[in-house]
Motif scaffolding. Structure first.
Motif, PDB file in Angstrom:
ATOM      1  N   GLU A  37      95.876  81.125   3.884  1.00 50.84           N
ATOM      2  CA  GLU A  37      95.422  81.116   2.494  1.00 50.84           C
ATOM      3  C   GLU A  37      96.476  80.508   1.581  1.00 50.84           C
ATOM      4  OE1 GLU A  37      93.632  84.153  -0.901  1.00 50.84           O
ATOM      5  OE2 GLU A  37      94.163  84.895   1.083  1.00 50.84           O
TER       6      GLU A  37
ATOM      7  N   ASN B 172      94.450  77.252   1.182  1.00 47.90           N
ATOM      8  CA  ASN B 172      93.364  77.753   0.338  1.00 47.90           C
ATOM      9  C   ASN B 172      91.997  77.567   1.001  1.00 47.90           C
ATOM     10  OD1 ASN B 172      95.149  78.450  -1.822  1.00 47.90           O
ATOM     11  ND2 ASN B 172      95.227  76.290  -2.386  1.00 47.90           N
TER      12      ASN B 172
ATOM     13  N   LYS C 114      89.680  79.707   1.957  1.00 50.17           N
ATOM     14  CA  LYS C 114      88.558  80.455   1.389  1.00 50.17           C
ATOM     15  C   LYS C 114      88.002  79.749   0.159  1.00 50.17           C
ATOM     16  CE  LYS C 114      87.193  85.116  -0.009  1.00 50.17           C
ATOM     17  NZ  LYS C 114      87.650  86.509  -0.217  1.00 50.17           N
ATOM     18  N   GLU C 115      88.904  79.278  -0.705  1.00 46.52           N
ATOM     19  CA  GLU C 115      88.462  78.575  -1.903  1.00 46.52           C
ATOM     20  C   GLU C 115      87.732  77.285  -1.551  1.00 46.52           C
ATOM     21  OE1 GLU C 115      91.328  79.975  -1.470  1.00 46.52           O
ATOM     22  OE2 GLU C 115      91.645  81.359  -3.148  1.00 46.52           O
TER      23      GLU C 115
ATOM     24  N   ILE D 295      84.154  78.346  -0.430  1.00 44.26           N
ATOM     25  CA  ILE D 295      83.301  78.911  -1.474  1.00 44.26           C
ATOM     26  C   ILE D 295      82.919  77.875  -2.525  1.00 44.26           C
ATOM     27  CG2 ILE D 295      83.269  80.582  -3.380  1.00 44.26           C
ATOM     28  CD1 ILE D 295      84.794  82.500  -1.580  1.00 44.26           C
TER      29      ILE D 295
ATOM     30  N   TYR E  72      78.514  75.633   0.906  1.00 43.76           N
ATOM     31  CA  TYR E  72      78.369  77.048   0.543  1.00 43.76           C
ATOM     32  C   TYR E  72      77.230  77.229  -0.458  1.00 43.76           C
ATOM     33  CZ  TYR E  72      79.934  81.841  -0.318  1.00 43.76           C
ATOM     34  OH  TYR E  72      80.011  83.210  -0.395  1.00 43.76           O
TER      35      TYR E  72
ATOM     36  N   MET F 228      78.960  84.214   3.930  1.00 44.11           N
ATOM     37  CA  MET F 228      80.102  84.274   4.842  1.00 44.11           C
ATOM     38  C   MET F 228      79.701  84.771   6.224  1.00 44.11           C
ATOM     39  SD  MET F 228      82.681  82.942   3.389  1.00 44.11           S
ATOM     40  CE  MET F 228      83.889  83.361   4.635  1.00 44.11           C
TER      41      MET F 228
END
Length: 201
Positions: free
Chosen positions: A117, A121, A123-124, A127, A132, A146
């Motif tokens: 992360e 990054n 996850k960013e 999303i 997504y 997810m």
């Protein structure tokens, strides 16, 4: 004619091999230097510590794991079904060439769960992607998207993590395993699409 590796590239190549085989904790800088065919002083000149060398190797491994993914995720000209097929083909081809990559990343990130992360990054990136948003529209927010991302990654990555067990039991050779992975390029998108369709019932 292939170009000779630079000293820095030799060190990173040797470190990657040993980190994958032994893990960070069990790998000594002396071992890396020996694998690279250099002396320890030269290794320390390029990389001041094992931690710094590991960070470089891990970051490059993560970048390789995610290489090309962002382009697939954010292609506004492809529908969700095509994105899933693109992700499946991308990862199967990548992991056939680098089968030890996922286990190395998972093992070492478990020791430092914030490494991915902080560096990339991930996850960013997921999303905020067009992929997504398409998942959200398809699931109509009945289920967290997810879940489908985890299922998709599991279907693609776990076979490579578990392959040593199958090979050790004599069930599969490399050719047979590679053929199965090629078949999964076809089947994984179908399975994920079937999961998504259950939400419209």
């Amino acid at each position: 004619m292939a170009l000779a590796l630079t000293t820095e590239e030799k060190i990173k190549q040797a470190a990657t091999k040993l980190f994958i085989e032994k893990g960070f904790a069990a790998t000594r800088t002396r071992d890396i230097a020996a694998e690279a065919g250099i002396n320890l002083a030269l290794l320390n000149y390029y990389f001041r510590s094992k931690e710094k060398l590991f960070d470089v190797v891990m970051e490059e491994s993560l970048q390789l794991f995610l290489l090309g993914l962002e382009e697939i995720l954010n292609d506004v000209n492809t529908v969700l079904k095509d994105k899933i097929a693109g992700i499946a083909g991308h990862y199967i081809d990548l992991l056939k060439s680098h089968p030890d990559l996922p286990l190395f990343i998972l093992t070492e990130i478990r020791a430092n769960p914030f490494r991915m992360e902080a560096n990339l990054n991930v996850k960013e990136m997921l999303i905020e992607s067009n992929f997504y948003k398409q998942l959200e529209a398809t699931t109509q927010k009945k289920v967290d998207p997810m879940h489908f991302i985890m299922n998709l990654l599991g279907l693609l990555v776990f076979p490579f993590i578990s392959s040593p067990v199958l090979k050790a039991e004599g069930e599969q050779g490399k050719a047979e395993f590679d053929q199965l992975m090629e078949e999964r390029k076809h089947w994984v998108p179908i399975w994920v699409e079937a999961m998504l369709k259950t939400l419209s019932v």
